[in-house]
Write a protein that holds these residues in place. Structure first.
Motif, PDB file in Angstrom:
ATOM      1  N   SER A  83       0.859  -1.184   0.000  1.00 27.98           N
ATOM      2  CA  SER A  83       0.000   0.000   0.000  1.00 27.98           C
ATOM      3  C   SER A  83       0.888   1.223   0.000  1.00 27.98           C
ATOM      4  CB  SER A  83      -0.933   0.020   1.221  1.00 27.98           C
ATOM      5  OG  SER A  83      -0.187   0.133   2.418  1.00 27.98           O
ATOM      6  N   ILE A  84       0.321   2.332  -0.427  1.00 27.34           N
ATOM      7  CA  ILE A  84       1.093   3.567  -0.545  1.00 27.34           C
ATOM      8  C   ILE A  84       0.167   4.748  -0.296  1.00 27.34           C
ATOM      9  CG2 ILE A  84       0.715   3.815  -3.041  1.00 27.34           C
ATOM     10  CD1 ILE A  84       3.622   4.773  -3.264  1.00 27.34           C
ATOM     11  N   LEU A  85       0.699   5.805   0.291  1.00 30.47           N
ATOM     12  CA  LEU A  85      -0.079   7.019   0.532  1.00 30.47           C
ATOM     13  C   LEU A  85       0.756   8.215   0.113  1.00 30.47           C
ATOM     14  CD1 LEU A  85      -2.686   8.289   1.637  1.00 30.47           C
ATOM     15  CD2 LEU A  85      -1.520   8.513   3.846  1.00 30.47           C
ATOM     16  N   TRP A  86       0.221   8.966  -0.851  1.00 29.16           N
ATOM     17  CA  TRP A  86       0.862  10.185  -1.330  1.00 29.16           C
ATOM     18  C   TRP A  86       0.198  11.392  -0.682  1.00 29.16           C
ATOM     19  CZ3 TRP A  86       4.608   9.852  -5.349  1.00 29.16           C
ATOM     20  CH2 TRP A  86       4.713   8.600  -5.963  1.00 29.16           C
ATOM     21  N   SER A  87       0.991  12.344  -0.238  1.00 24.91           N
ATOM     22  CA  SER A  87       0.491  13.626   0.246  1.00 24.91           C
ATOM     23  C   SER A  87       1.186  14.701  -0.581  1.00 24.91           C
ATOM     24  CB  SER A  87       0.799  13.813   1.733  1.00 24.91           C
ATOM     25  OG  SER A  87       0.341  15.070   2.183  1.00 24.91           O
ATOM     26  N   PHE A  88       0.404  15.445  -1.381  1.00 26.72           N
ATOM     27  CA  PHE A  88       0.979  16.281  -2.427  1.00 26.72           C
ATOM     28  C   PHE A  88       1.412  17.663  -1.965  1.00 26.72           C
ATOM     29  CE2 PHE A  88      -1.865  13.271  -4.634  1.00 26.72           C
ATOM     30  CZ  PHE A  88      -0.912  12.629  -5.407  1.00 26.72           C
ATOM     31  N   GLY A  89       1.233  17.971  -0.695  1.00 28.12           N
ATOM     32  CA  GLY A  89       1.713  19.246  -0.176  1.00 28.12           C
ATOM     33  C   GLY A  89       0.732  20.386  -0.299  1.00 28.12           C
TER      34      GLY A  89
END
Length: 454
Positions: free
Chosen positions: A253-259
């Motif tokens: 699993s992966i979680l991106w937080s784009f800022g």
């Protein structure tokens, strides 16, 4: 060496000790290697005891070079070069030098340097002159790199042991070896979480057994860009920017937080930024083994123009309207064929969909469109119309029973064939022989003229 992102250009950087003292950057492209070096001058040093590694930060902003000793008059102050780096020009500027030694006594010799994959931390391994069996690993906080005092004060001791030959690897970890005096080292040690501050970075000695194979001193230098934990394609605000993960093995699993407050759990996310600027993109990766990796990179998003033609319009048939796209400086291309710098508006009179594409000096383009239509005309209902003729030479004719449907309130004005005003009521009388026209003005300001009533 370091690849210029988005191209096949690679800077190959070396250090001269013999004649002139400089760092040299040679540009390698698909056309070949340029023999014209970009030279960056630094203080003189001899070519004795200059063993050490040199690395560029993954964000391409800094270069750090370690020297066992520079063999110069004030060597204890000049053992670690801290430099800025320009990835576009290849220019290197020495900011200052760093040492762990006192002015009159020195026992620490820097051998290896490496950056965390998010460019936030610098790791330096030092050889201990008093006890050659000791290598000590320290960590520095890159947010203070422009200030030598704060950068030195950010130093944190991590571990002693086999910490030579620091090298960032494809899995986001930093691997280390033994010094070269110990040729029987058949393990690799590892910094498991190099993005974490202090001992939380989780240094593990003798973590990987090489099954009888041996290594010591330095690991092979690698083209830095292939170690990026993730990359992206696209750079303009309000355009899709596609993120490419480089995590191995494939995450569970992966979680991106784009800022910008937005997140995604997609492996290959596509994101649009509303505004230009710098955003730090954080990624948390969960691997099938249970290992968790966290990393980040700063993405620079270019400003895009913001043409705005407004909502769709309705106009009266036969009238004109001015379409204005805004006032952003740039090259304007309109669907009508009107093009050029800063052509902010056009005038139209026909129905249809119109668009404009604006390209700014940064190369970012945005288009906007608008539909222009006509208001409905007033409708003349003649079901009850009665036209009464007049006697020859008389004025006893009349028009009555005519009804009009349209956007009310409606106002009326009758005119004869010579455009003389007659009356403002629907029913008119005392008419002489001739043609009569009813002008209707609706609440949209549109005028509709009837055919001739004779």
């Amino acid at each position: 060496m370091g690849r210029m992102y988005g191209s096949l250009h690679v800077w190959i950087i070396t250090r001269n000790f013999k004649t002139d003292q400089w760092y040299a950057a040679f540009l390698l492209t698909s056309s070949g290697l340029s023999t014209q070096a970009v030279l960056s001058y630094v203080p003189e040093r001899s070519d004795l005891n200059n063993q050490g590694s040199m690395k560029i930060s993954p964000d391409k902003k800094y270069l750090v070079a370690a020297y066992q000793s520079c063999d110069c008059q004030d060597f204890v102050k000049t053992s670690l070069d801290i430099c800025s780096f320009n990835a576009s020009s290849g220019k290197i500027d020495l900011l200052y030098t760093l040492t762990k030694n006192s002015v009159n006594y020195g026992k620490y010799e820097p051998f290896s340097v490496e950056f965390s994959p998010d460019s936030k931390l610098l790791y330096v391994s030092y050889f201990h002159q008093i006890d050659p069996a000791i290598m000590e690993l320290y960590q520095y906080d890159m947010q203070y790199i422009e200030d030598s005092l704060q950068f030195k004060q950010s130093e944190r001791y991590i571990a002693s042991g086999p910490t030579q030959g620091l090298q960032l690897a494809r899995d986001g970890k930093i691997y280390t070896t033994q010094p070269d005096y110990n040729l029987a080292y058949d393990y690799l040690s590892v910094i498991n979480e190099p993005w974490k501050r202090g001992t939380a970075c989780n240094f593990e000695a003798d973590a990987l057994y090489l099954d009888g194979r041996q290594t010591h001193a330095y690991l092979p230098n690698m083209l830095l860009d292939y170690l990026y934990r993730f990359e992206w394609e696209g750079e303009c605000a309000r355009h899709p920017i596609a993120f490419q993960p480089n995590f191995l093995p494939e995450p569970e699993s992966i979680l991106w937080s784009f800022g910008d407050g937005e997140i995604s759990s997609a492996l290959w996310p596509v994101h649009e930024y509303e505004d230009g600027g710098e955003y730090e993109v954080h990624v948390t990766v969960n691997y099938p083994s249970g290992r968790v990796e966290k990393t980040s990179r700063v993405i620079t998003v270019l400003d895009s123009p913001n043409p705005d033609l407004g909502p769709d319009q309705l106009i009266c048939e036969g009238e004109e309207t001015v379409l204005t796209a805004g006032s952003d400086t740039g090259f304007y291309a309109w669907s009508t064929g009107s093009i050029g710098p800063n052509v902010f508006s056009i005038t139209v009179s026909d129905t249809g969909t119109y668009w404009v594409k604006v390209t700014n000096a940064l190369g970012c383009s945005i288009a906007d469109s608008i539909h222009v239509g006509w208001f409905d005309k007033a409708v003349f209902v003649e079901n009850s119309l009665v036209i009464t003729p007049t006697a020859c030479g008389g004025s006893s004719g009349s028009i009555s029973g005519l009804q009009v449907e349209g956007a009310g309130p409606l106002t009326f004005a009758w005119y004869d064939g010579n455009n003389n005003f007659i009356d403002t009521t629907l029913d008119i009388a005392n008419l002489a022989v001739g043609n009569y026209f009813l002008h209707v003005l609706d609440s949209n300001g549109c005028e509709t003229i009837s055919h001739a009533y004779t």
